[in-house]
Design a protein around this motif. Structure first.
Motif, PDB file in Angstrom:
ATOM      1  N   ALA A  23       0.839  -1.194   0.000  1.00 36.23           N
ATOM      2  CA  ALA A  23       0.000   0.000   0.000  1.00 36.23           C
ATOM      3  C   ALA A  23       0.871   1.240   0.000  1.00 36.23           C
ATOM      4  N   ALA A  24       0.568   2.152  -0.907  1.00 33.21           N
ATOM      5  CA  ALA A  24       1.268   3.432  -0.969  1.00 33.21           C
ATOM      6  C   ALA A  24       0.437   4.482  -0.255  1.00 33.21           C
ATOM      7  N   SER A  25       1.107   5.318   0.527  1.00 35.40           N
ATOM      8  CA  SER A  25       0.398   6.376   1.261  1.00 35.40           C
ATOM      9  C   SER A  25       1.263   7.621   1.325  1.00 35.40           C
ATOM     10  N   GLY A  26       0.624   8.727   1.676  1.00 41.40           N
ATOM     11  CA  GLY A  26       1.353   9.978   1.813  1.00 41.40           C
ATOM     12  C   GLY A  26       0.888  11.013   0.811  1.00 41.40           C
ATOM     13  N   ASN A  27       1.769  11.937   0.515  1.00 37.56           N
ATOM     14  CA  ASN A  27       1.473  13.051  -0.382  1.00 37.56           C
ATOM     15  C   ASN A  27       1.625  12.598  -1.843  1.00 37.56           C
ATOM     16  N   ILE A  28       0.633  11.881  -2.342  1.00 33.89           N
ATOM     17  CA  ILE A  28       0.706  11.284  -3.666  1.00 33.89           C
ATOM     18  C   ILE A  28      -0.124  12.070  -4.667  1.00 33.89           C
ATOM     19  N   PHE A  29       0.522  12.509  -5.747  1.00 40.25           N
ATOM     20  CA  PHE A  29      -0.188  13.159  -6.843  1.00 40.25           C
ATOM     21  C   PHE A  29      -0.592  12.136  -7.901  1.00 40.25           C
ATOM     22  N   SER A  30       0.358  11.286  -8.263  1.00 36.77           N
ATOM     23  CA  SER A  30       0.069  10.223  -9.223  1.00 36.77           C
ATOM     24  C   SER A  30       1.073   9.092  -9.047  1.00 36.77           C
ATOM     25  N   ILE A  31       0.663   7.903  -9.481  1.00 37.35           N
ATOM     26  CA  ILE A  31       1.523   6.728  -9.401  1.00 37.35           C
ATOM     27  C   ILE A  31       1.679   6.127 -10.791  1.00 37.35           C
ATOM     28  N   GLY A  32       2.901   5.931 -11.192  1.00 36.99           N
ATOM     29  CA  GLY A  32       3.189   5.276 -12.466  1.00 36.99           C
ATOM     30  C   GLY A  32       3.266   3.774 -12.267  1.00 36.99           C
ATOM     31  N   HIS A  51       3.623  -3.947 -13.045  1.00 34.42           N
ATOM     32  CA  HIS A  51       2.325  -3.548 -13.594  1.00 34.42           C
ATOM     33  C   HIS A  51       2.501  -2.163 -14.190  1.00 34.42           C
ATOM     34  N   ILE A  52       2.505  -2.083 -15.505  1.00 35.72           N
ATOM     35  CA  ILE A  52       2.712  -0.808 -16.184  1.00 35.72           C
ATOM     36  C   ILE A  52       1.377  -0.151 -16.495  1.00 35.72           C
ATOM     37  N   SER A  53       0.428  -0.942 -16.932  1.00 31.73           N
ATOM     38  CA  SER A  53      -0.919  -0.452 -17.193  1.00 31.73           C
ATOM     39  C   SER A  53      -1.860  -1.648 -17.095  1.00 31.73           C
ATOM     40  N   GLU A  54      -3.153  -1.398 -17.298  1.00 30.57           N
ATOM     41  CA  GLU A  54      -4.111  -2.494 -17.188  1.00 30.57           C
ATOM     42  C   GLU A  54      -3.830  -3.584 -18.218  1.00 30.57           C
ATOM     43  N   ARG A  55      -3.189  -3.218 -19.327  1.00 35.76           N
ATOM     44  CA  ARG A  55      -2.938  -4.205 -20.383  1.00 35.76           C
ATOM     45  C   ARG A  55      -1.489  -4.625 -20.474  1.00 35.76           C
ATOM     46  N   ILE A  56      -0.638  -4.002 -19.696  1.00 33.96           N
ATOM     47  CA  ILE A  56       0.791  -4.286 -19.820  1.00 33.96           C
ATOM     48  C   ILE A  56       1.365  -4.681 -18.465  1.00 33.96           C
ATOM     49  N   THR A  57       1.757  -5.939 -18.387  1.00 32.01           N
ATOM     50  CA  THR A  57       2.457  -6.435 -17.205  1.00 32.01           C
ATOM     51  C   THR A  57       3.669  -7.230 -17.686  1.00 32.01           C
ATOM     52  N   ASN A  58       4.711  -7.200 -16.901  1.00 25.53           N
ATOM     53  CA  ASN A  58       5.919  -7.964 -17.214  1.00 25.53           C
ATOM     54  C   ASN A  58       6.239  -8.894 -16.057  1.00 25.53           C
ATOM     55  N   TYR A  59       6.740 -10.069 -16.398  1.00 23.94           N
ATOM     56  CA  TYR A  59       7.110 -11.042 -15.384  1.00 23.94           C
ATOM     57  C   TYR A  59       8.499 -11.598 -15.677  1.00 23.94           C
ATOM     58  N   ALA A  60       9.218 -11.913 -14.625  1.00 21.78           N
ATOM     59  CA  ALA A  60      10.456 -12.666 -14.792  1.00 21.78           C
ATOM     60  C   ALA A  60      10.112 -14.050 -15.338  1.00 21.78           C
ATOM     61  N   ASP A  72      -4.857  -1.947  -7.593  1.00 25.42           N
ATOM     62  CA  ASP A  72      -6.096  -1.222  -7.327  1.00 25.42           C
ATOM     63  C   ASP A  72      -5.739   0.262  -7.282  1.00 25.42           C
ATOM     64  N   ASN A  73      -6.046   0.968  -8.347  1.00 23.93           N
ATOM     65  CA  ASN A  73      -5.662   2.380  -8.424  1.00 23.93           C
ATOM     66  C   ASN A  73      -6.411   3.239  -7.404  1.00 23.93           C
ATOM     67  N   ALA A  74      -7.609   2.853  -7.087  1.00 23.35           N
ATOM     68  CA  ALA A  74      -8.397   3.630  -6.123  1.00 23.35           C
ATOM     69  C   ALA A  74      -7.799   3.552  -4.724  1.00 23.35           C
ATOM     70  N   ASP A  79      -0.795  -5.966  -5.521  1.00 22.34           N
ATOM     71  CA  ASP A  79      -0.695  -7.297  -4.932  1.00 22.34           C
ATOM     72  C   ASP A  79       0.112  -8.223  -5.824  1.00 22.34           C
ATOM     73  N   LEU A  80       0.684  -9.235  -5.208  1.00 21.21           N
ATOM     74  CA  LEU A  80       1.380 -10.276  -5.949  1.00 21.21           C
ATOM     75  C   LEU A  80       0.847 -11.619  -5.468  1.00 21.21           C
ATOM     76  N   GLN A  81       0.070 -12.273  -6.308  1.00 17.60           N
ATOM     77  CA  GLN A  81      -0.437 -13.600  -5.995  1.00 17.60           C
ATOM     78  C   GLN A  81       0.600 -14.612  -6.462  1.00 17.60           C
ATOM     79  N   MET A  82       1.086 -15.424  -5.518  1.00 14.18           N
ATOM     80  CA  MET A  82       2.141 -16.390  -5.824  1.00 14.18           C
ATOM     81  C   MET A  82       1.614 -17.799  -5.602  1.00 14.18           C
TER      82      MET A  82
END
Length: 120
Positions: A23-32, A51-60, A72-74, A79-82
């Motif tokens: 979870a990210a918290s604090g003085n956040i304007f936007s998250i890339g 997670h780059i965007s809803e359609r772009i994810t990269n994995y090792a 969850d942008n809201a 999360d990372l489901q393993m």
């Protein structure tokens, strides 16, 4: 100030599953992009999933088909489901996010890490 706080690590048997949350918290304007990295004992930190965007994810390659990253942008969470965990997945897992606090800035932030141990 911006903080990333991870949770969900622990001990799991080979073949088991865990879900890590950040979870990210604090003085956040936007998250890339948001990502998970890991560092095993004696090894360099490596990218696990991004997670780059809803359609772009990269994995090792080592986790493709077993791990899933979701965001969850809201809630400013990632999360990372393993699944089907292996002993070689044992590592400290770190959350990473590129966060801007104003229109013009932006930098990478890191969590403190959460330990995942895969052992019988």
């Amino acid at each position: 100030q911006v903080q990333l706080v991870e949770s969900g690590g622990g001990l799991v048997q080979p073949g088991g599953s865990l879900t890590l949350s950040c979870a990210a918290s604090g003085n956040i304007f936007s998250i890339g992009p948001m990502a998970w990295y890991r560092q095993a004992a004696g090894k360099q930190r490596e990218l696990v999933a991004m997670h780059i965007s809803e359609r772009i994810t990269n994995y090792a390659d080592s986790v493709k088909g077993r791990f899933t990253i979701s965001r969850d942008n809201a809630k400013n969470t990632v999360d990372l489901q393993m699944n089907n965990l292996k002993p070689e997945d044992t590592a400290v897992y770190y959350c990473n996010a590129h966060i801007a606090t104003t229109w013009t800035d932006g930098m990478d932030y890191w969590g403190k890490g959460t330990l995942v141990t895969v052992s019988s």
